[in-house]
Design a protein around this motif. Structure first.
Motif, PDB file in Angstrom:
ATOM      1  N   LYS A 168      30.622  20.516  14.237  1.00 25.29           N
ATOM      2  CA  LYS A 168      31.571  20.734  13.944  1.00 25.29           C
ATOM      3  C   LYS A 168      31.582  22.592  13.352  1.00 25.29           C
ATOM      4  N   ARG A 171      30.009  23.998  16.553  1.00 26.36           N
ATOM      5  CA  ARG A 171      30.691  23.839  18.120  1.00 26.36           C
ATOM      6  C   ARG A 171      31.520  25.721  17.331  1.00 26.36           C
ATOM      7  N   ASP A 172      32.222  26.118  16.149  1.00 30.29           N
ATOM      8  CA  ASP A 172      32.898  27.194  15.965  1.00 30.29           C
ATOM      9  C   ASP A 172      31.929  27.988  16.213  1.00 30.29           C
ATOM     10  N   ARG A 174      29.555  28.464  17.784  1.00 33.21           N
ATOM     11  CA  ARG A 174      29.157  29.340  19.763  1.00 33.21           C
ATOM     12  C   ARG A 174      30.284  29.037  20.436  1.00 33.21           C
ATOM     13  N   ARG A 175      32.264  28.707  19.944  1.00 31.82           N
ATOM     14  CA  ARG A 175      33.288  28.950  20.667  1.00 31.82           C
ATOM     15  C   ARG A 175      33.450  30.615  19.751  1.00 31.82           C
ATOM     16  N   GLN A 191      34.554  25.626  25.767  1.00 30.23           N
ATOM     17  CA  GLN A 191      35.711  25.197  25.683  1.00 30.23           C
ATOM     18  C   GLN A 191      35.810  23.837  25.862  1.00 30.23           C
ATOM     19  N   LEU A 194      32.536  22.027  24.743  1.00 24.50           N
ATOM     20  CA  LEU A 194      33.160  21.647  23.119  1.00 24.50           C
ATOM     21  C   LEU A 194      33.717  20.532  22.801  1.00 24.50           C
ATOM     22  N   SER A 195      34.900  20.582  23.676  1.00 23.18           N
ATOM     23  CA  SER A 195      36.048  19.551  23.072  1.00 23.18           C
ATOM     24  C   SER A 195      35.491  17.722  23.727  1.00 23.18           C
ATOM     25  N   GLU A 197      31.945  16.817  23.241  1.00 23.15           N
ATOM     26  CA  GLU A 197      30.583  17.025  22.299  1.00 23.15           C
ATOM     27  C   GLU A 197      31.799  16.612  20.905  1.00 23.15           C
ATOM     28  N   SER A 198      32.914  16.626  21.003  1.00 22.79           N
ATOM     29  CA  SER A 198      34.172  16.572  19.261  1.00 22.79           C
ATOM     30  C   SER A 198      34.356  15.010  19.581  1.00 22.79           C
TER      31      SER A 198
END
Length: 556
Positions: A168, A171-172, A174-175, A191, A194-195, A197-198
């Motif tokens: 996470k 990902r944050d 990368r975002r 986005q 990433l979603s 992947e989460s």
């Protein structure tokens, strides 16, 4: 008339005028002359008998565990007015409840064909079954598997949760980076990526949790095949044990002179202390009432080496214990005229306190022996009450410290709350110094030294104190011999701590000076008074700021 077994007639005729008018108050007494005769007969028997082997600790060459023992004698009359006595011992003697010349127990748990032994074997059989099940190899392996499975499950799930947190964070990052550097369309694609992947990581955690729950449940079901049997046996054991305990409570039933039976369960509301009913006094009285014998007088004495914690002197008479015997004897001695209860009498009657020093702030008084420092349970007359009357305008607790009722000597009195707090602080910091003078029953060989024996209250026999290294509070005393004369020792005590009965126990205990203070009715032999006196006290005057020493010489 046939005499009951165990009733021993006096060898010589006793004049009826020599009989006591009232029965012995069992918790504080001077043994009657007839009780002393009966006790000496028993002591002579113990010194010469060959009927049993028990190591009392009196013969250094004797093998076996050393166990001193309390013995009791009961002087009584049969229905023909013939005078005799009974003997008893507390607990068991030489691993047996029955011996020639001694009254039997109220209930014999050691009887081979009795219900206790039968039910005890039932409980032992249940214990053996539990032990077999708990030692089964498959049970042991399965139990270990349950632990290992739970540990592995916890490890995997914890690792996945840590992985989710770590990813996470990435990902944050990368975002944030994408928002800075990508155009709108590519940022939307990022986005969504990433979603997804989460979600995948969360799904993996759920699957992992479900998997390990399944594995744990399977292995616990395997274990339950054993534990259900073990728990059923333990529940049966608990039930059987409770039933046996209740049967025991009912079996320990005591007569009084009216032949009224009362069980130990009734007396103690089904929660008796361990060993209740096995002391000498209840045994003697129960046997007497059962055989229509009238109690005349009673006494108990210690035979053998003292226990490590208590103070018990060979051949010394002692009162009945209070926690176990007092409730039982209250029933057994119902409507029997007893000697006066000294605990209800005012020991200070006819005595006065003397003021050795006083000013506007404090006083030092000299307390007589056998005089309470503060009001007791049954007697309010005390130093506190007398000082309150003497200084009606004084405020605060007044009494800064205490002395045992039997100890005479100096007491500090504060006339205000502030003075009290100042003097109390000096006691806490141990800047107040006290010196006691005492006469000991024997010769003390060392000229001076320290005694360090931790003390706690004897829960079975308040207010007596025990030496206890596990639960006791530190108690230290410095001493210095002043004079040796006529087989006795005059000594100064300098208490470093201030525990209840500290000097009395430190003097009498075998690990202390092994010499009781003359007149000590708790730890030695009663005399005209306890020969212990607080003769000197040194303190800092709270207002004058001077170091003061006050002295009051002992009367002995």
């Amino acid at each position: 008339m046939i005499l009951p077994p165990h009733f021993i007639p006096f060898p010589t005729q006793i004049d009826s005028n020599d009989l006591p008018k009232k029965f012995t108050f069992p918790f504080y007494y001077e043994p009657h002359a007839l009780s002393v005769i009966a006790a000496k007969e028993l002591q002579n028997y113990l010194e010469t008998q060959t009927n049993f082997q028990h190591n009392f600790g009196l013969d250094k060459n004797q093998d076996g565990l050393v166990i001193g023992k309390m013995f009791g004698v009961l002087v009584c009359q049969n229905e023909s007015k013939k005078l005799g006595y009974l003997w008893a011992f507390s607990g068991k003697l030489a691993e047996n409840n029955h011996h020639d010349y001694f009254v039997p127990p109220v209930f014999d748990m050691l009887q081979h064909d009795g219900f206790f032994k039968r039910e005890e074997e039932v409980l032992n059989a249940i214990n053996r079954k539990i032990e077999v099940l708990e030692k089964t190899p498959k049970y042991i392996v399965t139990k270990k598997k349950v632990i290992a499975t739970k540990e592995k499950a916890l490890e995997d799930i914890s690792n996945q949760k840590e992985r989710i947190k770590r990813l996470k964070t990435l990902r944050d990052e990368r975002r944030i980076e994408g928002e800075k550097n990508l155009d709108f369309e590519n940022f939307k694609i990022l986005q969504k990526e990433l979603s997804n992947e989460s979600k995948e990581e969360s799904i993996l955690l759920k699957k992992m949790t479900k998997y390990w729950n399944y594995q744990t449940e399977n292995i616990e079901n395997e274990l339950a095949k054993f534990t259900s049997k073990i728990n059923s046996l333990k529940e049966l054991r608990k039930q059987k044990s409770g039933e046996l305990q209740q049967q025991l409570f009912d079996s320990y039933s005591f007569f009084n002179q009216a032949k009224e039976l009362k069980s130990v369960g009734e007396i103690f509301n089904n929660n008796p202390p361990a060993g209740a009913g096995e002391c000498a006094a209840p045994k003697l009285l129960h046997y007497a009432f059962h055989h229509n014998l009238r109690p005349i007088s009673m006494a108990e004495f210690w035979w053998g080496q003292s226990p490590k914690s208590e103070v018990r002197k060979h051949k010394q008479f002692y009162p009945a214990c209070r926690s176990k015997c007092e409730p039982i004897l209250a029933h057994m001695l119902k409507d029997i005229p007893l000697e006066d209860n000294p605990f209800l009498e005012n020991p200070a009657e006819g005595k006065d306190i003397s003021v050795v020093f006083e000013d506007d702030f404090l006083a030092v008084i000299n307390k007589p022996a056998e005089f309470l420092s503060v009001p007791g349970k049954n007697v309010s007359d005390s130093v506190y009450q007398r000082v309150k009357d003497l200084y009606p305008s004084a405020t605060g607790p007044l009494i800064v410290h205490r002395l045992d009722m039997s100890t005479s000597g100096l007491l500090l009195i504060a006339k205000s709350e502030d003075i009290y707090k100042d003097l109390q602080s000096q006691f806490i910091k141990r800047t107040i110094k006290k010196r006691y003078v005492a006469i000991l029953e024997n010769i003390v060989s060392n000229d001076e030294g320290f005694i360090d024996l931790p003390l706690r209250v004897d829960l079975d026999n308040r207010p007596n104190q025990l030496v206890c290294y596990e639960h006791g509070k530190q108690a230290r005393t410095e001493y210095k011999v002043i004079e040796r004369k006529d087989g006795k020792t005059r000594i100064h005590f300098f208490p470093i701590s201030g525990r209840t009965h500290q000097l009395r126990v430190h003097a009498s205990h075998s690990l202390g000076l092994n010499s009781p203070i003359v007149g000590d009715d708790l730890y030695g032999t009663k005399a005209n008074r306890l020969h212990l006196h607080a003769e000197e006290i040194t303190f800092n005057h709270p207002i004058l700021k001077e170091r003061m020493t006050i002295i009051a010489n002992a009367e002995f």
